[in-house]
Write an enzyme that holds these catalytic residues in place. Structure first.
Site, PDB file in Angstrom:
ATOM      1  N   LYS A   1       0.791  -1.043   0.135  1.00 21.47           N
ATOM      2  CA  LYS A   1      -0.023   0.146   0.020  1.00 21.47           C
ATOM      3  C   LYS A   1       0.866   1.428   0.130  1.00 21.47           C
ATOM      4  O   LYS A   1       0.379   2.337  -0.415  1.00 21.47           O
ATOM      5  CB  LYS A   1      -0.923   0.015   1.298  1.00 21.47           C
ATOM      6  CG  LYS A   1      -2.192  -1.028   1.395  1.00 21.47           C
ATOM      7  CD  LYS A   1      -3.216  -0.661   0.651  1.00 21.47           C
ATOM      8  CE  LYS A   1      -4.255  -1.996   0.315  1.00 21.47           C
ATOM      9  NZ  LYS A   1      -4.459  -3.058   1.303  1.00 21.47           N
TER      10      LYS A   1
ATOM     11  N   GLU B   1      -9.998   5.836   2.850  1.00 17.51           N
ATOM     12  CA  GLU B   1     -10.558   4.615   3.490  1.00 17.51           C
ATOM     13  C   GLU B   1      -9.716   3.737   3.943  1.00 17.51           C
ATOM     14  O   GLU B   1      -8.623   3.456   3.181  1.00 17.51           O
ATOM     15  CB  GLU B   1     -11.746   4.385   2.436  1.00 17.51           C
ATOM     16  CG  GLU B   1     -11.359   3.218   1.502  1.00 17.51           C
ATOM     17  CD  GLU B   1     -10.182   3.710   0.608  1.00 17.51           C
ATOM     18  OE1 GLU B   1     -10.270   4.876   0.467  1.00 17.51           O
ATOM     19  OE2 GLU B   1      -9.247   2.987  -0.094  1.00 17.51           O
TER      20      GLU B   1
ATOM     21  N   SER C   1       1.572  -9.873  -0.879  1.00 15.77           N
ATOM     22  CA  SER C   1       1.307  -8.464  -0.757  1.00 15.77           C
ATOM     23  C   SER C   1       1.729  -7.809   0.680  1.00 15.77           C
ATOM     24  O   SER C   1       1.610  -6.481   0.777  1.00 15.77           O
ATOM     25  CB  SER C   1      -0.139  -8.198  -0.964  1.00 15.77           C
ATOM     26  OG  SER C   1      -1.254  -9.146  -0.230  1.00 15.77           O
TER      27      SER C   1
END
Ligand SMILES: *Cc1c(COP(=O)(O)O)cnc(C)c1O
Length: 396
Positions: free
Chosen positions: A90, A112, A378
């Site tokens: 991210k 969010e 991830s």
């Protein structure tokens, strides 16, 4: 040759576009006009790449597993996004978007978050750039991801628990869009995945595409060729997958496998298998597959993983699936949990629950001995330890 990247109107085939309320029209069109110009400028590239290197710790390693490879009878590499600062992919995207927000003169950042990884990554870059940060998070997720909530607060962000719907990612996203509508002029909305109105899916894909850029270089060094036989990634909204495939997407000899969250099973009604079950609709400004009932009402998604329980999917992936370019495999909660324990025991790597869905998908593919597989890990499993410890699986 087919083009699976975005077209000039913001579409991937029939998917994508920007379906937004009038009040956001100017914000979104400003962004559409600005993003490519900024992302492609030498100043942006220089600062972005330097932060990715010195702050995030890129390039992330491409690790050839030993025992996992033996189990599957082929070569399996892990792209180690779990080793990034803040623990997932991210951060690649939030660094890019905060630089864009600063360029556009915005001072107030909203985001969010589901599992909290995007919230932490947003709060992190806001601390770095001295900007105000407000994070919308479903109340259910606030409760199941306490540590990430504490981190966001320590980083100076305001976390707003959202109590509509089933109080998860979809509801947090809706609330962030509502905030944006109320503060269109001074607020920049950092979306955490390849969802939302154009240009977000394309912008987030480009910012994450550093993953496939690095894979190409690293595979060339380690295997003497840039192309693997398979790329495997989990999909929530689709950003780590988009980054993993970006530079391979139009090269059909590289197979793409996407693992989506089956929840308790695709037939149980408690699932987030959007590509399998969704019908075309509009969600959060984008035309894509949406899990909906016969009246077009969005159904509440379910997955054990807070990062995957989204009832939509990035339009890029909806199109890849429709065109048969990607194989989409639903992976249920129990299969993901088992895979997390398996990776931990075989390789000494505790994966994020989301990434464990990708590991579990390997069991559903038959590989040839010469196959080279790159799977994007991830994120790391720190945030999921409580969930793992509540399972009674000691031996996978
Ligand atoms: C957010 C998250 C995901 C899902 O989001 P994508 O946009 O589909 O990548 C997957 N893994 C981790 C570790 C995450 O934090």
């Amino acid at each position: 040759m087919k083009n699976y990247l975005v077209d000039e109107n913001g579409y991937y085939g029939e998917f994508g576009g920007a379906y937004i309320p009038e009040i956001l029209h100017k914000c979104v069109s400003d962004l559409q006009e600005t993003y490519l110009h900024v992302l492609e400028s030498p100043e942006f590239k220089q600062e972005f790449n330097q932060l990715l290197r010195d702050y995030v710790g890129r390039p992330s390693p491409l690790y050839l597993t030993k025992r996992l490879s033996e189990k599957h009878g082929c070569k399996i590499y892990l792209k180690r996004e779990d080793l990034n600062h803040t623990g997932s992919h991210k951060i690649n995207n939030t660094i890019g978007q905060i630089l864009l927000a600063r360029h556009m003169g915005k001072k107030r950042i909203i985001a969010e978050t589901g599992a909290g990884q995007h919230g932490v990554a947003s709060a992190t870059v806001c601390a770095l750039m001295n900007m105000e940060c407000i994070v919308y998070m479903g109340k259910t997720d606030v409760e199941r991801q306490q540590t990430n909530v504490e981190k966001m607060k320590m980083l100076g962000a305001t976390v707003i628990p959202v109590t509509s719907g089933n109080m998860t990612l979809k509801d947090a996203t809706s609330e962030a869009i509502r905030d944006w509508c109320c503060h269109p002029s001074d607020t920049y909305y950092i979306i955490g995945s390849t969802v939302g109105p154009h240009p977000y899916p394309d912008m987030v894909s480009r910012l994450q595409s550093v993953i496939s850029e690095e894979i190409k270089k690293q595979l060339l060094e380690q295997e003497g060729k840039e192309n693997p036989d398979y790329l495997v990634a989990c999909v929530g909204g689709g950003s780590n997958a988009a980054g993993t495939i970006y530079h391979y997407i139009n090269d059909e000899e590289v197979k793409i496998v996407l693992a989506e969250a089956g929840g308790k099973g695709v037939e149980t009604g408690e699932t987030a298998a959007t590509i399998r079950l969704g019908k075309t609709g509009i969600i959060h400004g984008s035309r894509t597959y949406v899990i909906q009932n016969e009246d077009g009402q969005i159904e509440e998604p379910y997955s054990i993983s807070a990062g995957l329980d989204y009832p939509g999917i990035g339009p890029i992936h909806a199109n890849l699936s429709k065109e048969g370019r990607a194989t989409v495999i639903p992976v249920n909660d129990d299969e993901a949990i088992r895979a997390a324990f398996e990776l931990t025991q075989l390789e000494g790597i505790i994966p994020a629950l989301e990434s464990a869905h990708a590991i579990a998908a390997l069991d559903k593919i038959t590989f040839k001995p010469e196959d080279v597989v790159v799977l994007t890990l991830s994120g790391r499993g720190d945030k999921d330890i409580d969930t793992y410890l509540n399972q009674n699986i000691v031996n996978a």
